[in-house]
Design an enzyme around this catalytic site. Structure first.
Site, PDB file in Angstrom:
ATOM      1  N   ARG A 196      -3.022  90.585   2.058  1.00  0.00           N
ATOM      2  CA  ARG A 196      -2.922  91.173   0.717  1.00  0.00           C
ATOM      3  C   ARG A 196      -2.777  90.118  -0.378  1.00  0.00           C
ATOM      4  O   ARG A 196      -3.493  90.135  -1.370  1.00  0.00           O
ATOM      5  CB  ARG A 196      -1.720  92.113   0.656  1.00  0.00           C
ATOM      6  CG  ARG A 196      -2.105  93.579   0.701  1.00  0.00           C
ATOM      7  CD  ARG A 196      -0.906  94.456   0.534  1.00  0.00           C
ATOM      8  NE  ARG A 196       0.202  94.042   1.400  1.00  0.00           N
ATOM      9  CZ  ARG A 196       1.055  94.885   1.970  1.00  0.00           C
ATOM     10  NH1 ARG A 196       0.937  96.172   1.773  1.00  0.00           N
ATOM     11  NH2 ARG A 196       2.045  94.458   2.731  1.00  0.00           N
ATOM     12  N   ASP A 263      -3.474  84.799  12.937  1.00  0.00           N
ATOM     13  CA  ASP A 263      -4.212  84.011  13.937  1.00  0.00           C
ATOM     14  C   ASP A 263      -4.639  84.907  15.096  1.00  0.00           C
ATOM     15  O   ASP A 263      -5.766  84.836  15.585  1.00  0.00           O
ATOM     16  CB  ASP A 263      -3.326  82.882  14.508  1.00  0.00           C
ATOM     17  CG  ASP A 263      -2.997  81.794  13.497  1.00  0.00           C
ATOM     18  OD1 ASP A 263      -3.578  81.812  12.393  1.00  0.00           O
ATOM     19  OD2 ASP A 263      -2.164  80.923  13.814  1.00  0.00           O
TER      20      ASP A 263
END
Length: 309
Positions: A196, A263
């Site tokens: 975001r 990740d």
């Protein structure tokens, strides 16, 4: 959707980007320092883990796919420690070395299962070393079914536009974990995966889902991206593509540590795309993997067995 182990095992992902050595010092906190109002940590245990792009590649192999890691490091103690750690996991390492470079180290001091302090040691690689990585990239590209660029803004992806163009020409899917306010260098990628805060830096704030959709689709068109995957923490994830927006809700579980969750998400997407699955098919599994990893401490990974349990 269940994916066969054999299908994943034959998938190869080329991970390119900024690596770092994650160091953890664990200790007991029994008193406040008489010198300053800070806790005194009596270090009882030290741990080292793959960080940055090395953690992304580690996530790919933990899932059961294959991974090569292309990066630039210093010629220092941290780089040799990191290379040994990475090599143990079965990742194919392609480390460019620059004697002027200090390998990025993130040192976290942990007391009572809480992070008390993080210290970063780093500088930026020389362009000459980065240019030499493009030649290695061209060599490695044909034997991989997906390319994943892990950008931590440390300078290891100065030539990313050139690499994207080459992967595009080869018809290889390109996944990017982006950094910074200028996404023009990622033009032509298959999918970028901002969170975001990262997306707001680029498109500004939005006040409704309709406004978000409109702004992201404009960005997608402008940069010739197939898709944008927005990771939204407790709100789940939204994939924006030519068909519109596909949202998956976060899987409710106790959040222990969000370090490295991005990740795990992009590594899962890349492994599945390399195995031949579409972005919309891969999305729920990447979301599940992200939900599992936040329940673990520090940079962590998710195994095939956990994901398909």
């Amino acid at each position: 959707m269940k994916i066969s182990k054999e299908k994943l095992a034959s998938a190869r992902v080329l991970v390119v980007g900024d690596v770092m050595l994650d160091r953890y010092w664990y200790g007991a906190v029994d008193r406040i320092s008489p010198e300053a109002p800070v806790p005194v940590v009596r270090v009882t245990r030290e741990e080292e883990r793959n960080g940055g792009a090395a953690n992304v590649a580690y996530n790919v192999v933990t899932l059961g796919a294959q991974s090569s890691l292309l990066t630039v490091v210093g010629d220092d103690e941290a780089s040799h420690k990191l290379e040994a750690l990475v090599a143990k996991t079965g990742i194919q390492t392609h480390f460019g070395r620059d004697a002027q470079l200090k390998t990025t180290v993130k040192l976290r001091v942990i007391g009572r299962q809480q992070q008390l302090l993080r210290m970063d040691f780093e500088n930026t690689p020389q362009t000459e070393v980065l240019a030499s990585q493009t030649a290695t990239f061209i060599e490695l590209l044909p034997s991989h079914q997906a390319v994943l660029f892990s950008d931590y803004g440390k300078g290891g992806l100065a030539h990313v536009s050139d690499m994207i163009a080459r992967a595009q020409a080869a018809g290889t899917p390109i996944l990017i974990d982006p950094k910074g306010a200028d996404y023009s260098r990622y033009q032509g990628a298959t999918v970028i995966t901002p969170n975001r805060a990262e997306l707001q830096q680029v498109i500004g704030h939005w006040s409704s889902e309709a406004e978000l959709l409109s702004k992201v689709q404009a960005l997608r068109t402008q940069l010739h991206l197939q898709a944008v995957l927005l990771t939204r923490s407790e709100e789940g994830m939204t994939l924006f593509d030519a068909q519109g927006a596909l949202h998956v809700s976060a899987q409710a579980r106790e959040v222990f540590d969000v370090t490295g969750a991005g990740d795990t998400v992009i590594a899962t997407m890349a492994a599945l795309v390399a195995a031949g699955y579409g972005l919309r098919e891969a999305l729920p599994l990447a979301n599940r993997a992200g939900g599992l990893v936040v329940g673990k401490f520090g940079t962590a990974t998710v195994s095939y067995e956990e994901l398909f349990a």
